[in-house]
Design an enzyme around this catalytic site. Sequence first.
Site, PDB file in Angstrom:
ATOM      1  N   ARG A  20       0.796  -1.217   0.000  1.00 30.07           N
ATOM      2  CA  ARG A  20       0.000   0.000   0.000  1.00 30.07           C
ATOM      3  C   ARG A  20       0.835   1.277   0.000  1.00 30.07           C
ATOM      4  O   ARG A  20       0.273   2.366  -0.019  1.00 30.07           O
ATOM      5  CB  ARG A  20      -0.930   0.008   1.231  1.00 30.07           C
ATOM      6  CG  ARG A  20      -1.888  -1.152   1.236  1.00 30.07           C
ATOM      7  CD  ARG A  20      -2.762  -1.172   2.476  1.00 30.07           C
ATOM      8  NE  ARG A  20      -3.578  -2.371   2.490  1.00 30.07           N
ATOM      9  CZ  ARG A  20      -4.726  -2.513   1.849  1.00 30.07           C
ATOM     10  NH1 ARG A  20      -5.206  -1.507   1.144  1.00 30.07           N
ATOM     11  NH2 ARG A  20      -5.400  -3.645   1.910  1.00 30.07           N
ATOM     12  N   VAL A  90       3.458 -12.233   6.524  1.00 35.34           N
ATOM     13  CA  VAL A  90       3.250 -13.677   6.381  1.00 35.34           C
ATOM     14  C   VAL A  90       4.554 -14.394   6.038  1.00 35.34           C
ATOM     15  O   VAL A  90       4.545 -15.558   5.656  1.00 35.34           O
ATOM     16  CB  VAL A  90       2.191 -13.958   5.285  1.00 35.34           C
ATOM     17  CG1 VAL A  90       0.846 -13.373   5.680  1.00 35.34           C
ATOM     18  CG2 VAL A  90       2.627 -13.417   3.921  1.00 35.34           C
ATOM     19  N   HIS A 108      -2.189 -12.478   9.897  1.00 30.45           N
ATOM     20  CA  HIS A 108      -2.663 -12.746   8.539  1.00 30.45           C
ATOM     21  C   HIS A 108      -2.176 -14.093   8.019  1.00 30.45           C
ATOM     22  O   HIS A 108      -2.170 -14.329   6.809  1.00 30.45           O
ATOM     23  CB  HIS A 108      -2.235 -11.611   7.605  1.00 30.45           C
ATOM     24  CG  HIS A 108      -2.891 -10.308   7.937  1.00 30.45           C
ATOM     25  ND1 HIS A 108      -2.411  -9.082   7.491  1.00 30.45           N
ATOM     26  CD2 HIS A 108      -3.992 -10.018   8.680  1.00 30.45           C
ATOM     27  CE1 HIS A 108      -3.193  -8.112   7.946  1.00 30.45           C
ATOM     28  NE2 HIS A 108      -4.150  -8.656   8.670  1.00 30.45           N
ATOM     29  N   CYS A 144      -7.866 -34.772  -0.736  1.00 33.01           N
ATOM     30  CA  CYS A 144      -9.264 -34.804  -1.173  1.00 33.01           C
ATOM     31  C   CYS A 144      -9.492 -34.238  -2.565  1.00 33.01           C
ATOM     32  O   CYS A 144     -10.608 -34.303  -3.084  1.00 33.01           O
ATOM     33  CB  CYS A 144     -10.142 -34.070  -0.166  1.00 33.01           C
ATOM     34  SG  CYS A 144      -9.947 -32.265  -0.198  1.00 33.01           S
ATOM     35  N   SER A 183       0.686   0.708   7.644  1.00 25.75           N
ATOM     36  CA  SER A 183      -0.144   1.864   7.314  1.00 25.75           C
ATOM     37  C   SER A 183      -1.218   2.097   8.364  1.00 25.75           C
ATOM     38  O   SER A 183      -1.818   3.167   8.415  1.00 25.75           O
ATOM     39  CB  SER A 183      -0.810   1.658   5.947  1.00 25.75           C
ATOM     40  OG  SER A 183      -1.759   0.587   6.018  1.00 25.75           O
ATOM     41  N   ILE A 225      13.174   2.365   8.653  1.00 24.71           N
ATOM     42  CA  ILE A 225      12.931   1.373   9.702  1.00 24.71           C
ATOM     43  C   ILE A 225      14.191   0.602  10.072  1.00 24.71           C
ATOM     44  O   ILE A 225      14.425   0.298  11.248  1.00 24.71           O
ATOM     45  CB  ILE A 225      11.809   0.413   9.249  1.00 24.71           C
ATOM     46  CG1 ILE A 225      10.482   1.168   9.223  1.00 24.71           C
ATOM     47  CG2 ILE A 225      11.723  -0.808  10.163  1.00 24.71           C
ATOM     48  CD1 ILE A 225       9.370   0.424   8.537  1.00 24.71           C
TER      49      ILE A 225
END
Length: 240
Positions: A20, A90, A108, A144, A183, A225
């Site tokens: 984003r 993730v 998430h 399956c 964000s 960061i």
Amino acid sequence: MVAILSGAGVSTDSGIGDYRGPRGLWRRDPEAEKLVTYAYYMADPEIRRRSWRMRLDGPVLRARPNAAHTAVAELDRAPGFAVRVLTQNVDGLHQMAGMPDRKVLELHGTARAVVCTGCGARSPMEEALERVAAGEDDPACRVCGSVLKSATVMFGERLDPEVLGRAVEIARACEVFVAVGSSLRVQPAASLAGVAAGHGARLVVVNAEPTPYDALADEVVREPIGTALPALLRRLRGGS
């Protein structure tokens, strides 16, 4: 307790682009959002094929922790500190940097596993990608035969209520809440910052762009960061 809510910006120095931000994937290619939207993914085999190719070619499984991940793990090992990571990412890089699994809540989900949408069977992502590389462009569940997806929370899916409940408990109990590289616009994860501030925690926001929670924060940091977070956590430890 120090709670750290980590978003995509924490992993950009590891080569994983954000979604984003000003140069994020959704801004560069709005159609790419369909690849991680549950309804599109389940309805369209071509979307699934593109999704698997994105995972095969993407940087997540090749990425390594950066200075921000390492700084969080170092704080956790410092005497007298209890650290919990609430991550929107993730990629599993907090754990690779040394954070114990039990101290990381993956809000998430994880891109390092796949889950069957039919029977719920889980298996490593590497196994599924080996099948894709061998020519299966939309691998099905070997148990399956149903559709496989990454074990991430796609758009249109709800967060695991147990994981979210534990995250809320941590936000209520912590003394310091650091929201870094997020964000703070994706709910309900973003609301954890407000929960923490509302229960008396010192709120620190480390993010390149303004967030909806900046006005609540005791401190807002706009520096990169990779250098800002290690410096901030050293200050918490009382270091230089």
